[in-house]
Design an enzyme around this catalytic site. Structure first.
Site, PDB file in Angstrom:
ATOM      1  N   ARG A 176       0.814  -1.227   0.000  1.00 51.88           N
ATOM      2  CA  ARG A 176       0.000   0.000   0.000  1.00 51.88           C
ATOM      3  C   ARG A 176       0.843   1.269   0.000  1.00 51.88           C
ATOM      4  O   ARG A 176       0.496   2.265   0.635  1.00 51.88           O
ATOM      5  CB  ARG A 176      -0.977   0.018   1.186  1.00 51.88           C
ATOM      6  CG  ARG A 176      -1.961  -1.110   1.184  1.00 51.88           C
ATOM      7  CD  ARG A 176      -2.951  -1.056   0.028  1.00 51.88           C
ATOM      8  NE  ARG A 176      -3.745  -2.274  -0.003  1.00 51.88           N
ATOM      9  CZ  ARG A 176      -3.425  -3.344  -0.756  1.00 51.88           C
ATOM     10  NH1 ARG A 176      -2.375  -3.345  -1.559  1.00 51.88           N
ATOM     11  NH2 ARG A 176      -4.171  -4.412  -0.705  1.00 51.88           N
ATOM     12  N   SER A 226     -11.017  -0.583   3.403  1.00 47.46           N
ATOM     13  CA  SER A 226     -10.370  -1.067   4.634  1.00 47.46           C
ATOM     14  C   SER A 226      -9.764   0.104   5.378  1.00 47.46           C
ATOM     15  O   SER A 226      -9.007   0.881   4.812  1.00 47.46           O
ATOM     16  CB  SER A 226      -9.254  -2.050   4.289  1.00 47.46           C
ATOM     17  OG  SER A 226      -9.806  -3.168   3.660  1.00 47.46           O
ATOM     18  N   GLU A 296      -4.858   2.752   7.028  1.00 46.44           N
ATOM     19  CA  GLU A 296      -4.541   2.734   5.602  1.00 46.44           C
ATOM     20  C   GLU A 296      -5.100   4.003   4.942  1.00 46.44           C
ATOM     21  O   GLU A 296      -4.512   4.564   4.029  1.00 46.44           O
ATOM     22  CB  GLU A 296      -5.172   1.485   4.958  1.00 46.44           C
ATOM     23  CG  GLU A 296      -4.939   1.420   3.468  1.00 46.44           C
ATOM     24  CD  GLU A 296      -5.458   0.121   2.847  1.00 46.44           C
ATOM     25  OE1 GLU A 296      -5.284  -0.946   3.453  1.00 46.44           O
ATOM     26  OE2 GLU A 296      -6.036   0.199   1.756  1.00 46.44           O
TER      27      GLU A 296
HETATM   28  C1  LIG Z   1     -15.765   0.239  -1.014  1.00 49.59           C
HETATM   29  C2  LIG Z   1     -14.266   0.376  -1.154  1.00 49.59           C
HETATM   30  C3  LIG Z   1     -13.487  -0.728  -1.457  1.00 49.59           C
HETATM   31  C4  LIG Z   1     -12.101  -0.612  -1.595  1.00 49.59           C
HETATM   32  N1  LIG Z   1     -11.380  -1.728  -1.895  1.00 49.59           N
HETATM   33  C5  LIG Z   1     -10.039  -1.619  -2.011  1.00 49.59           C
HETATM   34  C6  LIG Z   1      -9.245  -2.780  -2.325  1.00 49.59           C
HETATM   35  O1  LIG Z   1      -9.739  -3.879  -2.546  1.00 49.59           O
HETATM   36  N2  LIG Z   1      -7.890  -2.630  -2.406  1.00 49.59           N
HETATM   37  C7  LIG Z   1      -7.288  -1.432  -2.193  1.00 49.59           C
HETATM   38  O2  LIG Z   1      -6.053  -1.353  -2.278  1.00 49.59           O
HETATM   39  N3  LIG Z   1      -8.008  -0.313  -1.898  1.00 49.59           N
HETATM   40  C8  LIG Z   1      -9.359  -0.373  -1.809  1.00 49.59           C
HETATM   41  N4  LIG Z   1     -10.084   0.745  -1.503  1.00 49.59           N
HETATM   42  C9  LIG Z   1      -9.401   2.033  -1.243  1.00 49.59           C
HETATM   43  C10 LIG Z   1      -9.223   2.939  -2.478  1.00 49.59           C
HETATM   44  O3  LIG Z   1     -10.251   2.702  -3.452  1.00 49.59           O
HETATM   45  C11 LIG Z   1      -7.846   2.744  -3.126  1.00 49.59           C
HETATM   46  O4  LIG Z   1      -6.810   3.094  -2.238  1.00 49.59           O
HETATM   47  C12 LIG Z   1      -7.716   3.596  -4.401  1.00 49.59           C
HETATM   48  O5  LIG Z   1      -6.562   3.203  -5.095  1.00 49.59           O
HETATM   49  C13 LIG Z   1      -7.632   5.099  -4.124  1.00 49.59           C
HETATM   50  O6  LIG Z   1      -7.741   5.782  -5.366  1.00 49.59           O
HETATM   51  P1  LIG Z   1      -8.350   7.268  -5.416  1.00 49.59           P
HETATM   52  O7  LIG Z   1      -8.246   7.741  -6.816  1.00 49.59           O
HETATM   53  O8  LIG Z   1      -9.687   7.294  -4.806  1.00 49.59           O
HETATM   54  O9  LIG Z   1      -7.289   8.036  -4.522  1.00 49.59           O
HETATM   55  P2  LIG Z   1      -7.531   9.194  -3.462  1.00 49.59           P
HETATM   56  O10 LIG Z   1      -8.347   8.668  -2.322  1.00 49.59           O
HETATM   57  O11 LIG Z   1      -8.032  10.408  -4.142  1.00 49.59           O
HETATM   58  O12 LIG Z   1      -6.044   9.421  -2.949  1.00 49.59           O
HETATM   59  C14 LIG Z   1      -5.334   8.375  -2.309  1.00 49.59           C
HETATM   60  C15 LIG Z   1      -3.856   8.751  -2.231  1.00 49.59           C
HETATM   61  O13 LIG Z   1      -3.323   8.824  -3.549  1.00 49.59           O
HETATM   62  C16 LIG Z   1      -2.800  10.126  -3.826  1.00 49.59           C
HETATM   63  N5  LIG Z   1      -3.132  10.424  -5.235  1.00 49.59           N
HETATM   64  C17 LIG Z   1      -4.333  10.235  -5.853  1.00 49.59           C
HETATM   65  N6  LIG Z   1      -4.228  10.555  -7.165  1.00 49.59           N
HETATM   66  C18 LIG Z   1      -2.958  10.976  -7.375  1.00 49.59           C
HETATM   67  C19 LIG Z   1      -2.240  11.443  -8.511  1.00 49.59           C
HETATM   68  N7  LIG Z   1      -2.798  11.548  -9.729  1.00 49.59           N
HETATM   69  N8  LIG Z   1      -0.928  11.783  -8.366  1.00 49.59           N
HETATM   70  C20 LIG Z   1      -0.325  11.665  -7.166  1.00 49.59           C
HETATM   71  N9  LIG Z   1      -0.949  11.231  -6.040  1.00 49.59           N
HETATM   72  C21 LIG Z   1      -2.251  10.894  -6.150  1.00 49.59           C
HETATM   73  C22 LIG Z   1      -3.473  11.050  -2.830  1.00 49.59           C
HETATM   74  O14 LIG Z   1      -2.660  12.173  -2.554  1.00 49.59           O
HETATM   75  C23 LIG Z   1      -3.612  10.132  -1.624  1.00 49.59           C
HETATM   76  O15 LIG Z   1      -2.403  10.062  -0.903  1.00 49.59           O
HETATM   77  C24 LIG Z   1     -11.482   0.656  -1.389  1.00 49.59           C
HETATM   78  C25 LIG Z   1     -12.267   1.780  -1.090  1.00 49.59           C
HETATM   79  C26 LIG Z   1     -13.647   1.649  -0.985  1.00 49.59           C
HETATM   80  C27 LIG Z   1     -14.463   2.888  -0.678  1.00 49.59           C
END
Ligand SMILES: Cc1cc2nc3c(=O)[nH]c(=O)nc-3n(C[C@H](O)[C@H](O)[C@H](O)COP(=O)(O)OP(=O)(O)OC[C@H]3O[C@@H](n4cnc5c(N)ncnc54)[C@H](O)[C@@H]3O)c2cc1C
Length: 301
Positions: A176, A226, A296
């Protein structure tokens, strides 16, 4: 506050097409549906707009916060005095180059996985149900069901803090995390290396994983997935369950009764509720099992 007014004026002059929002409520931009206003938000639709946003902020000594779909973020109730650059939904094209896919960082993982499937490319089945953007998934090295982004990312194009374009092939992936986790660079696009596969087999794998998710996870409530990282040698959800904490509630935040690793917003939860609940869970799990849980989900204050 003045520096954001200055930034906004400068950006409106040098990049009039860039969409800017002032005092933007973050509950609209997070899957938790929690968070007060962000001082200024930019939503670039092109690489040029993203470069302008990053460069102009650097000129004014403002450190931006980059975000994708907000599915791993918990934002303070009183809001954040920050300049946010959000890639979703503006930066979202995907294209095929031989057996590689080139995609913008704001592409939703679900769409990317379907794009690959429809072209007979395997390797993103695990990512189909993760509700993040590609940039967020690379930053977090998102993973599920034995898959993780590290397995499919060939290279990442990003912007440095001063707005220079850089290509990174060694992304420092760990559990992660990646070299982008320090928040210093904005991911613009990603090249993914996938394997040839059978579209129907890929489709049925995705359906199987989706059914497992719907069966195990409380997808009917807002959450950030999570809440805790997997402690070495254990599963966070199993430890929380073993301590009898399913259903533990603070205000509108609750340890899910369906999956103890999730904290859900049962309605009107505040950031304060979630953090108080997390503290109670961590304290009780530590006292009863000796294991320290680490969050996380990223907190933006
Ligand atoms: C119902 C549910 C289920 C999920 N299941 C999983 C799973 O199975 N496995 C898992 O790993 N995660 C899971 N997640 C968590 C989440 O979806 C992941 O961590 C996902 O990759 C986050 O992407 P995001 O675009 O929403 O990032 P954000 O929440 O917008 O940001 C997350 C991090 O990434 C950084 N970031 C985002 N975009 C960029 C960019 N373009 N450049 C630089 N930094 C950036 C942000 O600064 C922050 O630190 C789940 C979440 C939910 C709500």
């Amino acid at each position: 506050m003045d520096h954001f007014v200055h930034l906004r004026e400068k950006l409106s002059r040098c990049c009039p097409s860039l969409e800017l929002r002032i005092q933007e409520p973050m509950a609209r931009h997070t899957s938790f549906r929690i968070g007060g206003p962000a001082a200024l938000m930019a939503l670039p639709r092109t690489e040029e707009e993203a470069v302008a946003a990053v460069k102009t902020a650097a000129e004014l000594d403002i450190e931006p916060f980059f975000m994708g779909n907000g599915s791993n973020l918990l934002v303070a109730d009183e809001g954040v005095d920050r300049f946010l650059i959000k890639t979703v939904p503006g930066l979202e094209t995907c294209r095929l180059q031989g057996q590689e896919i080139w995609a913008d960082s704001g592409v939703p993982l679900a769409r990317l996985a379907v794009f690959a499937r429809d072209r007979g490319l395997s390797g993103l089945e695990f990512a189909h149900g993760i509700p993040g953007s590609l940039g967020g998934a690379v930053t977090m090295n998102a993973g599920a069901y034995d898959g993780e982004m590290a397995q499919v990312v060939r290279s990442v194009t990003c912007l440095t803090a001063r707005g220079a374009v850089e290509t990174v092939t060694d992304c420092g992936f760990g559990y992660r995390r990646s070299c982008f986790s320090d928040g210093k660079r904005l991911i613009l696009g990603v090249k993914l290396a996938l394997k040839p596969g059978d579209t129907e087999e890929i489709r049925s794998k995705m359906e199987e994983l989706s059914a497992r998710r719907h069966d195990k996870q409380p997808l009917e409530y807002p959450s950030a997935g999570s809440m805790f990282k997997r402690p070495e040698g254990y599963y966070a959800a199993a430890l929380i369950d073993q301590c009898g904490l399913k259903g533990l509630t603070v205000g509108g935040a609750q340890v899910s009764e369906k999956h103890a690793g999730f904290v859900v917003n049962r309605g009107g939860a505040t950031c304060r509720d979630v953090l108080e609940l997390v503290e109670q869970v961590r304290t009780r799990v530590l006292a009863q099992t000796g294991v320290e849980l680490e969050m996380e989900v990223r907190v933006l204050k």
